[in-house]
Design an enzyme around this catalytic site. Structure first.
Site, PDB file in Angstrom:
ATOM      1  N   ILE A   1       0.830  -1.196   0.000  1.00 46.82           N
ATOM      2  CA  ILE A   1       0.000   0.000   0.000  1.00 46.82           C
ATOM      3  C   ILE A   1       0.869   1.253   0.000  1.00 46.82           C
ATOM      4  O   ILE A   1       0.559   2.239  -0.678  1.00 46.82           O
ATOM      5  CB  ILE A   1      -0.953  -0.028   1.206  1.00 46.82           C
ATOM      6  CG1 ILE A   1      -2.015  -1.122   1.001  1.00 46.82           C
ATOM      7  CG2 ILE A   1      -1.627   1.332   1.410  1.00 46.82           C
ATOM      8  CD1 ILE A   1      -2.850  -1.406   2.221  1.00 46.82           C
TER       9      ILE A   1
ATOM     10  N   TYR B   1      -0.200  -8.800  15.737  1.00 43.98           N
ATOM     11  CA  TYR B   1      -0.243  -7.842  14.630  1.00 43.98           C
ATOM     12  C   TYR B   1      -1.420  -6.886  14.800  1.00 43.98           C
ATOM     13  O   TYR B   1      -1.268  -5.650  14.702  1.00 43.98           O
ATOM     14  CB  TYR B   1      -0.353  -8.570  13.290  1.00 43.98           C
ATOM     15  CG  TYR B   1      -0.605  -7.629  12.138  1.00 43.98           C
ATOM     16  CD1 TYR B   1       0.427  -6.849  11.622  1.00 43.98           C
ATOM     17  CD2 TYR B   1      -1.880  -7.494  11.589  1.00 43.98           C
ATOM     18  CE1 TYR B   1       0.191  -5.962  10.576  1.00 43.98           C
ATOM     19  CE2 TYR B   1      -2.121  -6.601  10.546  1.00 43.98           C
ATOM     20  CZ  TYR B   1      -1.083  -5.842  10.047  1.00 43.98           C
ATOM     21  OH  TYR B   1      -1.317  -4.962   9.025  1.00 43.98           O
TER      22      TYR B   1
ATOM     23  N   LYS C   1      -1.315  -2.719  15.344  1.00 45.16           N
ATOM     24  CA  LYS C   1      -1.995  -1.730  14.510  1.00 45.16           C
ATOM     25  C   LYS C   1      -2.999  -0.916  15.318  1.00 45.16           C
ATOM     26  O   LYS C   1      -3.187   0.279  15.064  1.00 45.16           O
ATOM     27  CB  LYS C   1      -2.690  -2.428  13.347  1.00 45.16           C
ATOM     28  CG  LYS C   1      -1.758  -3.177  12.402  1.00 45.16           C
ATOM     29  CD  LYS C   1      -0.700  -2.269  11.794  1.00 45.16           C
ATOM     30  CE  LYS C   1      -1.251  -1.360  10.726  1.00 45.16           C
ATOM     31  NZ  LYS C   1      -0.181  -0.566  10.046  1.00 45.16           N
TER      32      LYS C   1
END
Length: 322
Positions: A32, A184, A188
């Protein structure tokens, strides 16, 4: 009657010009982050790719120039897992001001064992959150130096994976019960909580910088247009992923919320931007900040813990630049 015309509707394929502006995209060499950088390069701005891999950064710059022949793009070595190196990396930018940073780079591990940085921090939490926390501290003077006519921005890229997670403030680094996917998602979530809290503190200090949080929804490699050698996609992968396109999108579209958060003058700090359709695909739009990412008591404790772990405090410079 006012002669001032309303701004045109936001068009992801026709971005406004940003000549003279400087944007830093962490992890801009792949995924991204690459497409954020490529799209920002079409505006005439100078785009700096923050990457720990010089060869990958060179490949990404070549790809961007192939897509945008007049692109103003360069790279700086940036390793978010190496906290002591970040001040020097910011010094090597060689710019008088910065109009936006997109805190995008991230590590996602699928399998055990738990891995640590040389500083002894869990790798995903260190890279995704602690590195960006410390980087923002060193970038703040450059962001505050942006021309007053435009508000500089810290754009933090979260993840839909964080929506179902909650932070364990007593075990931020997953020492007791390490599960990669959960670690993870929590890393985030920590990023997103930091982005919201940063904007609170900027407003309280009267700062001219805004902090915006975004997430890309569901973004798959198989739905992403090819950008060899940065990203290759076979015809088989494309057709195999076609049914998924009803629900999710490619990484080029996953970049849209971050790009809008950088460029759109109507975007304000403290907001969350994501894809329009179920938060998974489509053009960017604002959505309510998830309550667990906006909890001020959790965010304050996370901030204090992050400051202790990194040895720096972005809040320490806010009063001086407000």
């Amino acid at each position: 009657m006012s002669s001032t015309s309303a701004p045109p509707p936001w068009n992801v394929h026709r971005l406004p010009r940003a000549d003279g502006r400087v944007f830093l995209v962490t992890g801009g060499n792949a995924g991204i982050g690459y497409f954020v950088a490529e799209q920002l390069a079409t505006t005439g701005a100078t785009v700096v790719l923050g990457s720990r891999d010089t060869a990958k950064a060179e490949a990404a710059m070549a790809s961007i120039r192939a897509q945008v022949p007049d692109a103003r793009v360069r790279a700086v070595r940036l390793d978010l897992a190496d906290l002591p190196s970040l001040e020097a990396s910011v010094g090597s930018l060689g710019v008088a001001h910065l109009d936006a940073v997109v805190n995008n780079a991230g590590v996602a591990l699928d399998d055990p064992p738990r891995r640590e940085t040389t500083d002894g921090h869990e790798l995903m939490f260190a890279t995704n959150h602690l590195g960006h926390f410390a980087l923002t501290r060193w970038l703040m003077p450059l962001l505050a130096a942006a021309p007053a006519a435009r508000v500089a921005r810290v754009v933090t890229t979260g993840s839909f994976a964080a929506k179902s997670e909650r932070l364990d403030l007593d075990d931020l680094q997953s020492r007791k019960d390490y599960r990669p996917k959960r670690a993870y998602g929590r890393s985030k979530l920590a990023q997103m909580s930091f982005g919201v809290e940063l904007d609170r503190r900027l407003r309280a200090a009267g700062g001219t910088v805004a902090s915006v949080v975004v997430h890309p929804g569901g973004a798959l490699d198989s739905l992403t247009p090819p950008r060899p050698p940065v990203h290759a996609r076979t015809a088989g992968a494309r057709w195999g992923a076609a049914p998924a396109a009803l629900l999710v999108q490619g990484k080029h579209a996953g970049a849209w919320p971050a790009v809008r958060a950088v460029l759109d003058p109507s975007v304000h700090g403290g907001l969350l931007w994501g894809p329009r359709v179920f938060g998974l695909r489509g053009e960017p739009r604002p959505e309510p900040v998830w309550s667990h990412a906006a909890d001020p008591s959790v965010a304050a404790r996370l901030w204090d813990a992050s400051s202790e772990l990194t040895g720096v405090d972005p809040g320490a410079v806010l009063g001086a630049i407000g």
